[in-house]
Enzyme design. Sequence first.
Site, short mmCIF file in Angstrom:
data_model
loop_
_atom_site.label_atom_id
_atom_site.label_comp_id
_atom_site.label_asym_id
_atom_site.label_seq_id
_atom_site.Cartn_x
_atom_site.Cartn_y
_atom_site.Cartn_z
N CYS A 8 90.38 26.45 52.15
CA CYS A 8 91.59 25.76 52.44
C CYS A 8 91.58 24.11 52.34
CB CYS A 8 92.20 26.24 53.92
SG CYS A 8 93.91 25.90 53.94
N ASP A 139 92.59 30.40 64.65
CA ASP A 139 92.06 29.14 64.49
C ASP A 139 91.96 28.58 65.83
OD1 ASP A 139 91.18 26.91 63.51
OD2 ASP A 139 93.18 26.49 62.45
#
Length: 233
Positions: A8, A139
Amino acid sequence: MRTRIKVCGLTREGDIEAAVDAGVDALGFVFYEPSPRSVSVQQAQRLVRRVPAWVALVGLFVNAPRDIIRAVSDEVGLSHLQLHGDESPDDCRGLGRPVIKALRLGAADMGRSSPQGLSGHSVADRVADYSDCHALLFDADSAGFGGSGQRFDWSLLSGAFDRAPRHRASWVLSGGLESGSVGQAIERLHPPCVDVSSGVEAWDNGKQLKGIKDAGRIREFVAAVQAADALSK
């Protein structure tokens, strides 16, 4: 089954090529202007031209209006959406593409107020709330909505899928992963997919270059995932 890999926060064509050559499954593009890894629609359009058709294109949004998400998705040609803010379950529906909802875990999941307005909910409750989403991403909670390089307490995932068992096959582990830690994560948690951003970024004179990936670190990360998969067979 092998662990899928998403990189990412990509901002450069060379980093796209390095990730694709290393064998990653998905590439993430950040459409959140406060992030140092953010890209414009025009930048993203240039970047995705370097991506083969079989690699997923994931757009990361934070509390963005629905019309903006749809417009960016169409203009860039995104295959998946990653909603990384305070989006409700209703906000995740009807966007025309598979949605990966990020759940930020940290102190809020141990009884204190939640940054996502879900105070008092267990992780299993939160997973069940978003059971309509294509996948969930876990996360570490951070002020910048991800990319902090911090790991959350993995024990918080114990029983996470008790109320939504289908998500056992469709979740993503993120937060502080790099080549030295991802093997332990796979051995312990068996995530279907791992997501990395800061863990494959370049450094210069002791300073992390956010949004600038290091081809060698990408290769090392992919190799570490493959090695962990081989050991788990």
